[in-house]
Design an enzyme around this catalytic site. Structure first.
Site, short mmCIF file in Angstrom:
data_model
loop_
_atom_site.label_atom_id
_atom_site.label_comp_id
_atom_site.label_asym_id
_atom_site.label_seq_id
_atom_site.Cartn_x
_atom_site.Cartn_y
_atom_site.Cartn_z
N GLN A 55 14.45 -31.34 10.90
CA GLN A 55 13.05 -30.90 10.76
C GLN A 55 12.91 -29.94 9.57
O GLN A 55 11.82 -29.68 9.11
CB GLN A 55 12.63 -30.26 12.09
CG GLN A 55 11.26 -29.62 12.13
CD GLN A 55 10.11 -30.63 12.02
OE1 GLN A 55 10.29 -31.81 12.34
NE2 GLN A 55 8.97 -30.17 11.55
N HIS A 85 26.81 -28.27 6.48
CA HIS A 85 26.71 -26.96 7.12
C HIS A 85 26.32 -27.19 8.58
O HIS A 85 26.21 -28.34 9.03
CB HIS A 85 25.70 -26.07 6.38
CG HIS A 85 24.38 -26.74 6.14
ND1 HIS A 85 23.53 -27.09 7.16
CD2 HIS A 85 23.79 -27.15 5.00
CE1 HIS A 85 22.46 -27.67 6.64
NE2 HIS A 85 22.60 -27.73 5.34
N MET A 128 23.82 -35.76 2.10
CA MET A 128 24.33 -35.72 0.72
C MET A 128 25.59 -34.84 0.70
O MET A 128 25.97 -34.32 -0.36
CB MET A 128 23.26 -35.17 -0.22
CG MET A 128 22.02 -36.08 -0.27
SD MET A 128 21.11 -35.98 -1.81
CE MET A 128 20.69 -34.25 -1.86
N GLY A 129 26.22 -34.64 1.85
CA GLY A 129 27.44 -33.83 1.90
C GLY A 129 27.13 -32.35 1.80
O GLY A 129 26.01 -31.93 2.05
N HIS A 154 23.73 -29.85 9.46
CA HIS A 154 24.21 -31.24 9.50
C HIS A 154 25.01 -31.50 10.77
O HIS A 154 24.89 -32.55 11.40
CB HIS A 154 25.14 -31.54 8.31
CG HIS A 154 24.48 -31.46 6.98
ND1 HIS A 154 24.78 -30.48 6.06
CD2 HIS A 154 23.56 -32.26 6.39
CE1 HIS A 154 24.06 -30.68 4.96
NE2 HIS A 154 23.31 -31.74 5.14
N SER A 184 20.88 -24.55 4.43
CA SER A 184 20.66 -25.53 3.36
C SER A 184 21.90 -25.57 2.49
O SER A 184 22.53 -24.53 2.26
CB SER A 184 19.46 -25.07 2.50
OG SER A 184 19.46 -25.74 1.26
#
Ligand code: PAF
Length: 281
Positions: free
Chosen positions: A148, A34, A30-31, A37, A185
């Site tokens: 995870q 960080h 969802m962009g 990702h 996150s």
């Protein structure tokens, strides 16, 4: 890196890759990217011939009072990072492209979708499985990479792929943490500096439970007591759930005789954060 905003463009690029015998890895996001990702992107690059990343803030996985409107959308920063990582395709559709007016079809993994975050965020996992199955239909990847950190999401997507015989291999990648232990996150960006400090309570709670487990405690109820006791030490945090579950079914277990997942969700101010760890006897 090619950037596509239409389903038609994405599908034809994927079919062209397949025609050339290349294996595609998809990283759905969802962009607000960080290091977590980027670790998925690197895993995809290591295993696939061609890597596609999707950026789509999916409205159907947000509840009516949740943070859809304020969810960070730093598109240009994300695009530059993906370019630097050597991503081949960025797929960034609009909401109207993904959900045509009048769309009423959803994909739901029954039972599992009501557990953990699904209990406190009704409809959340239905939105996730719907958008992820659409992404799989559009991009037709050989493999797809998920963190995870969202352990329940990963288990539910694995079940969906299994139940629907989707021809995609699901790759789970480890949680990436800040040096002090906070799980990465996109929502960490909402935290003020004192809240950022308070947010460490999720990691500390898991760590305390792991210590008790390492000392031989195998009863989930006792471990949860240890965890709740630790969590209470942070007065500005509010616990949403703390559970010990089977990592595949997400059902609560009454004894840890096989690997179990400890999952936690809590609010720091209005920001809801999650974390988890495996306990392996
Ligand atoms: O984990 C996320 O960022 C989202 O839930 C996903 C898998 C991209 C679906 O919107």
């Amino acid at each position: 890196m090619e950037t596509f905003s239409t389903i038609k463009q994405m599908r034809s690029a994927s079919r062209e890759a397949r025609r050339r015998g290349l294996r595609m890895g998809l990283v759905p996001t969802m962009g607000a990217l960080h290091a977590g990702h980027l670790s998925l992107v690197r895993a995809a690059k290591a295993q696939a011939d061609i890597v596609a990343v999707s950026i789509f803030v999916n409205p159907t996985q947000f509840g009516p009072t949740e943070d859809l409107a304020k969810y960070p959308r730093p598109f240009e920063t994300d695009r530059v990072q993906l370019e630097q990582e050597g991503v081949d395709i960025l797929f960034a559709p609009t909401v109207d492209e993904m959900y045509r007016p009048g769309a009423t079809t959803y994909v739901t993994v029954e039972g599992m979708s009501d557990r953990l975050c699904g209990k406190s965020r009704p409809g959340h996992f239905r939105g996730v499985t719907t958008v992820v199955s659409k992404m799989f239909n559009i991009a037709e990847p050989d493999m797809a990479f998920f963190g995870q950190k969202d352990a329940a999401q990963l288990a539910i997507i694995r079940r969906m792929v299994h139940d629907l015989d989707l021809p995609v291999k699901i790759m789970g990648c480890p949680i990436i943490r800040e040096p002090d232990g906070l799980a990465m996150s996109s929502r960490n960006a909402y935290l003020t500096p004192p809240q950022r400090q308070a947010a460490l309570i999720l990691h500390h709670t898991l760590r305390e439970m792991k210590s008790a487990f390492n000392r031989g405690e195998r009863r989930p109820a006792e471990l949860i007591d240890v965890g709740k006791h630790c969590f209470q030490e942070e007065p500005s945090a509010r616990l949403d759930y703390l559970q010990v579950v089977d990592p595949d079914s997400l059902e609560a277990v009454d004894e840890i005789a096989a690997p179990a997942l400890v999952a936690i969700a809590g609010y720091i101010g209005t920001t809801r954060l999650i974390d988890n760890q495996m306990l392996k006897p």
